[in-house]
Design a protein around this motif. Structure first.
Motif, PDB file in Angstrom:
ATOM      1  N   UNK A 173      11.144  -5.577  14.147  1.00 49.33           N
ATOM      2  CA  UNK A 173      11.532  -6.030  13.174  1.00 49.33           C
ATOM      3  C   UNK A 173      10.785  -7.060  13.115  1.00 49.33           C
ATOM      4  N   UNK A 174       9.314  -7.337  12.755  1.00 46.62           N
ATOM      5  CA  UNK A 174       9.194  -8.185  12.502  1.00 46.62           C
ATOM      6  C   UNK A 174       8.203  -8.271  11.025  1.00 46.62           C
ATOM      7  N   UNK A 201      10.664  -7.765   8.636  1.00 41.68           N
ATOM      8  CA  UNK A 201      11.190  -9.260   7.817  1.00 41.68           C
ATOM      9  C   UNK A 201      10.191  -9.533   7.254  1.00 41.68           C
ATOM     10  N   UNK A 203      19.756  -6.679   8.820  1.00 44.24           N
ATOM     11  CA  UNK A 203      20.096  -5.077   9.727  1.00 44.24           C
ATOM     12  C   UNK A 203      20.915  -4.209   9.063  1.00 44.24           C
ATOM     13  N   UNK A 204      20.854  -3.388   8.781  1.00 40.80           N
ATOM     14  CA  UNK A 204      22.411  -2.600   8.463  1.00 40.80           C
ATOM     15  C   UNK A 204      22.523  -1.486   9.363  1.00 40.80           C
ATOM     16  N   UNK A 244      21.992  -1.046  13.884  1.00 37.81           N
ATOM     17  CA  UNK A 244      21.023  -1.756  14.906  1.00 37.81           C
ATOM     18  C   UNK A 244      19.864  -1.623  15.030  1.00 37.81           C
ATOM     19  N   UNK A 251      29.472 -17.328   4.139  1.00 35.50           N
ATOM     20  CA  UNK A 251      29.054 -17.532   5.230  1.00 35.50           C
ATOM     21  C   UNK A 251      27.901 -19.261   5.257  1.00 35.50           C
ATOM     22  N   UNK A 264      22.681 -22.821   7.571  1.00 32.22           N
ATOM     23  CA  UNK A 264      21.817 -23.487   8.176  1.00 32.22           C
ATOM     24  C   UNK A 264      20.930 -24.474   7.482  1.00 32.22           C
ATOM     25  N   UNK A 313      17.346 -24.513   8.375  1.00 31.90           N
ATOM     26  CA  UNK A 313      16.466 -24.047   8.870  1.00 31.90           C
ATOM     27  C   UNK A 313      16.406 -23.514   7.161  1.00 31.90           C
TER      28      UNK A 313
END
Lengths: 482, 456
Positions: A157-158, A161, A171-172, A174, A382, A385, A387
């Motif tokens: 996933x890194x 991303x 992600x669409x 899992x 949503x 944050x 960050x």
């Protein structure tokens, strides 16, 4: 850094690239074998280099750290562009490596800036390879690799991303592998659809495919010197306009539509803002250029095509917008900076980042006036944050820094300010054409080798959103950890 | 399978990482932004921020296609509600962690009314595991198979055994003196080995032997180990685990004393466990331990909330000659060091919880046919697994001699239970319908007998 793992992954990516050159080889063979040997040699070289890396570097520790994911992405794009440049060298299309490298980087990063002023003389294989790099680079080479090579480790996933544009990555499904497959499936179906529609509008198969690939990746390479304008075909222009907007849209919408969410899927703040900006810009430019074209209908036709082309960061042209009134020219440059949506194949700062910056500024002003009021920043309903907000600001700062640096360095070639600024913005946002000496009827061929390398770097920085390449300059990355 | 885990705590994360490794689709629902940021992308799983009870959050996690929902948040009540909501929204199976002993008595009611399919009480499960370990004071751990007929016990090869330097073939030749157990797996220098006949044991090897209970006891007796069961136990820390454990031990008429530092808790314990001897004091205080007769106890179990205290007190007890020391240690990575220093029995609630849940998940994988794995045990921190299968009538390998079948490399058919009799198979033996088979494999992720044994 885990050298064995990183080099092993790079080896696998080279092998994937060898596979990606196969379609171009077939096109070259179908084109009477012209340049077929160039592709054969390139495939063999990429495959050999890839296999050597895979065989020589067998990692003991197989899980990536977050920063190693960035390193792999950064190195992969630079390396794959070098190997992708080989067909241009072997076929003689480019005389120097810096030219071939510039052209390939421009392809993979979906910029569409070219050093060739005449492209119609090239074989179909070479033309197809140029456009095919757009298609692969648009959605991402590593995402493609994740879709076809599932065993890249749990933390792949890194990689995704680091490669996909925008402040956040959603992600669409899992599993990363499934997400990558869904993305590519949507992408491929839309590309085929456009190819078919373009053929219906009267373009020959090869031209339709080239322009569909260029539109899908939001790249902008054409097989005609005059780009889409060469056909003077209103139907094709409308099709490409619509699809440029569609490919500049966040792909999460298509996934939601597929899931059957219907109209709810379209309630997406970023996408609504994206289309709103687009429509306003079209209206304003139409008004502003009516005098230039003589009638409003022609103005609307070129304004809508050009706005879609610049906002989605594609870079096709139907008309020489460098001749437009100054107001419209400047507006186009601003649209270059904004760019497309996050999670699309387009480049630029991204609409969602612009929105977050706007909201932060609004909150700051509100806070000054009413210091006791607590306000949060939301996007798509949503909470965002601190960050993420911080990283958006940092992104903007880095973007502006490279924009200024690029403008300065490009002026070493003695070009005017409009040229150096718009060329830098165009490369950073992965658009292609700029204004003045890099206008839609010009090319980047006249720059010196050093500046061409610099533009190649800017295109990569823009496509990967800086961090994957900038981490390569941190000394701690190169320390051996395994 | 598609599995949704609600609550990304210690157990939630551990479960997610193992399920991802077994190629399941995993989504994790977590409320805390902080936890999400720390864990995101460490696993190939989808992270969803939100409350697992909220219908909207569960819908976002595509609850309607979930095969299993596992609720492991800190709150029992939330876990129950998650299960109810998830089941109502279309999840097929729901597992809840419920720790409060209060709910323990109404378990059946909860399962029926809240549609929970499996309730896991980690403290009680851990207490049961400790009580099993105490049955073999000379062993590191015990697992039971085939409804208790077969046991797997691990122990460390020491000098007085006389086993060091012997090959497995040689051990088998000592039939007269040595009751026949099967050496099914060996851990040496941190590596898991499925041994062949010419494998030579070394001092310090951790050996896993399988057989029925009586044979195993006889085997260890023949090796000269003290097989007298534990008669008295001292427990440090009056936790919930201590409560459950004391209750189990007291049922077997064992003498149990519990050291608790908090007066309030100590009084409560006295109330709940009138037959136990409750001592008010600090279990890490050596003088107190001596005064209260540490040396006279057969077993010392440390169950306080701090791993370091547990470990140090455990070492102290072992030094002072307590026959069996069990320490609770949640830091799994300490275990190899503890074993090197002589503490073979380290247990953790996290491990027990995730092992138990994983076992449930695995037995539900696929079409739950007759050839599905029935029970599953992880050995040596997951470096090997023991799997139990029922041989169905349609199994294609029935009636063929084992030596004529393809058996996965690094796998071993350890035991066949036929008509209630435990049988260690050789190449001439066959599998028959209705048999139970226990297989040891060095790889994880096997769900069916056909993954391990096939016709050529």
């Amino acid at each position: 850094m885990n050298y064995a793992l990183v080099l092993n992954l790079l080896g696998r990516l080279l092998a994937v690239e060898a596979g990606l050159m196969m379609p171009s080889l077939f096109v070259a063979l179908a084109d009477g074998g012209r340049d077929a040997l160039a592709f054969a040699y390139s495939i063999i070289l990429a495959l050999a280099a890839g296999l050597l890396l895979i065989l020589f570097f067998r990692p003991r520790e197989r899980e990536l750290h977050a920063y190693e994911g960035l390193v792999v992405v950064g190195l992969a794009w630079a390396l794959l562009s070098a190997f992708g440049a080989l067909p241009f060298m072997f076929s003689g299309a480019a005389g120097y490596f810096w030219d071939a490298y510039f052209e390939t980087v421009s392809g993979f990063t979906t910029t569409g800036a070219t050093i060739f002023s005449q492209v119609e003389q090239f074989g179909k294989g070479i033309l197809f390879w140029r456009s095919f790099t757009h298609w692969v680079g648009g959605m991402g080479i590593l995402i493609l690799t994740l879709a076809v090579m599932p065993k890249l480790g749990a933390r792949s996933a890194f990689l995704a991303r680091a490669e996909s544009p925008g402040p956040t990555f959603s992600r669409m499904l899992p599993r990363m592998r499934d997400t990558a497959r869904v993305l590519y499936a949507i992408y491929a179906v839309m590309t085929l659809l456009l190819t078919g529609l373009l053929m219906l509008s009267g373009l020959p198969l090869f031209d339709a495919a080239i322009h569909a690939l260029g539109t899908a990746g939001t790249g902008g390479f054409s097989n005609r010197n005059l780009s889409v304008g060469a056909y003077n075909n209103v139907a094709a222009e409308i099709l490409i306009t619509v699809f440029m907007f569609l490919f500049g849209t966040n792909f999460i919408v298509y996934f939601r539509l597929l899931k059957g969410e219907g109209i709810k899927a379209l309630r997406h703040e970023e996408i609504r803002t994206y289309y709103l900006i687009g429509l306003v810009a079209i209206a304003v430019i139409t008004l502003n250029t009516t005098a230039h074209y003589g009638d409003a209908a022609t103005a609307l036709r070129h304004a809508s095509f050009q706005v879609a082309s610049i906002m989605s960061t594609t870079g096709f042209s139907t008309s020489d917008f460098d001749l437009w009134p100054q107001f419209s020219r400047i507006l186009l440059v601003l649209l270059m900076l904004i760019g497309a949506c996050a999670g699309s194949t387009g480049g630029g700062i991204k609409v969602s980042r612009i929105m977050l910056m706007g909201k932060s500024a609004g909150r700051e002003i509100g806070h000054t006036v009413r210091p006791r009021h607590v306000k949060t920043i939301k996007l798509e309903g949503r909470l965002v944050d601190a960050e993420t907000l911080h990283s958006v600001m940092v992104f903007f700062i880095i973007y502006v820094f490279f924009l200024l640096l690029g403008t300065l360095l490009a002026s070493l070639d003695g070009v005017n300010f409009t040229t150096s600024f718009s060329a830098t913005a165009s490369c950073l946002s992965n658009i292609g054409p700029g204004l003045s000496l890099v206008g839609p009827m010009e090319s980047y061929g006249h720059f010196s080798p050093g500046v061409k390398y610099m533009f190649s770097g800017l295109m990569l920085l823009g496509r990967l959103e800086f961090i994957p390449l900038l981490v390569l300059f941190h000394p701690a990355v190169w320390r051996r950890a395994h | 399978m598609y599995i949704i885990i609600v609550g990304d705590g210690k157990v939630g994360h551990e479960l997610a990482s193992r399920l991802v490794a077994e190629e399941h689709e995993v989504a994790i629902v977590e409320r805390s932004e902080l936890v999400l940021q720390r864990n995101q992308d460490m696993l190939d799983a989808m992270y969803i921020k939100g409350n697992g009870v909220s219908v909207e959050t569960l819908r976002e996690a595509a609850i309607q296609r979930a095969d299993i929902v596992i609720a492991v948040t800190v709150s029992d009540e939330v876990n129950m509600l998650v299960c109810l909501t998830a089941k109502r929204l279309g999840a097929r199976y729901a597992i809840a962690r419920i720790r409060d002993p209060e709910y323990n008595r109404s378990q059946r009611f909860l399962m029926e009314e809240l549609l929970i399919d499996y309730i896991l009480n980690p403290e009680r499960t851990l207490a049961m595991e400790i009580s099993r370990i105490l049955r073999y004071p000379f062993a590191g751990g015990v697992e039971t198979f085939a409804g208790g007929q077969v046991e797997m016990v691990d122990f460390r090869v020491a000098k007085p055994d006389g086993l060091a330097g012997m090959s497995l073939k040689a051990i088998a030749r000592h039939k007269k003196h040595l009751p026949q157990v099967l050496v099914s797996a060996v851990e040496r220098d941190g590596e898991a080995i499925i041994p062949k006949g010419d494998f030579v044991l070394r001092e310090g090897d951790r050996v896993f032997v399988v057989s029925d209970t009586a044979t195993i006891t006889a085997f260890f007796k023949a090796l000269g180990k003290n097989t007298i069961s534990v008669q008295s136990a001292m427990i440090m820390g009056g936790s919930r685990i201590a409560f459950y454990l004391a209750r189990i031990l007291l049922e077997t008429r064992m003498a149990v004393s519990i050291i608790e530092i908090d007066p309030e808790k100590a009084r409560e314990m006295t109330d709940m466990l009138p037959e136990a001897n409750i001592i008010l004091g600090d279990g890490t205080d050596h003088e107190l331990l001596m005064e209260e007769g540490l040396k006279k106890n057969d077993a010392f179990i440390t169950l306080s909330g701090r791993d370091e205290d547990n470990i140090m007190a455990g070492f102290y007890a072992a030094r002072n000659g307590v026959r069996k020391v069990v320490v609770k240690n949640n830091h799994e990575n300490y275990n190899p060091i503890l074993r090197l220093m002589g503490l073979d029995s380290a247990v953790s609630a996290k491990q027990v919880t995730s092992n138990t849940i994983l076992r449930t998940v695995r037995t539900r994988s696929g079409a739950a046919g007759p050839n599905q794995v029935q029970r599953l045990y992880r050995l040596m921190d997951g470096k090997a697994e023991a799997l139990e299968f029922n041989v169905g009538q349609t199994e294609p390998v029935i009636g063929i001699k084992l030596k004529d079948l393809w058996i996965k490399p690094d796998a071993l058919v350890a035991v066949i239970v036929r008509n209630g009799k435990v049988h260690i198979p050789f190449g001439e033996d066959t599998l028959e319908s209705g048999d139970r088979v226990i297989v040891i494999v060095r790889e994880s992720g096997m769900n069916e007998l056909g993954d391990i044994i096939r016709r050529h």
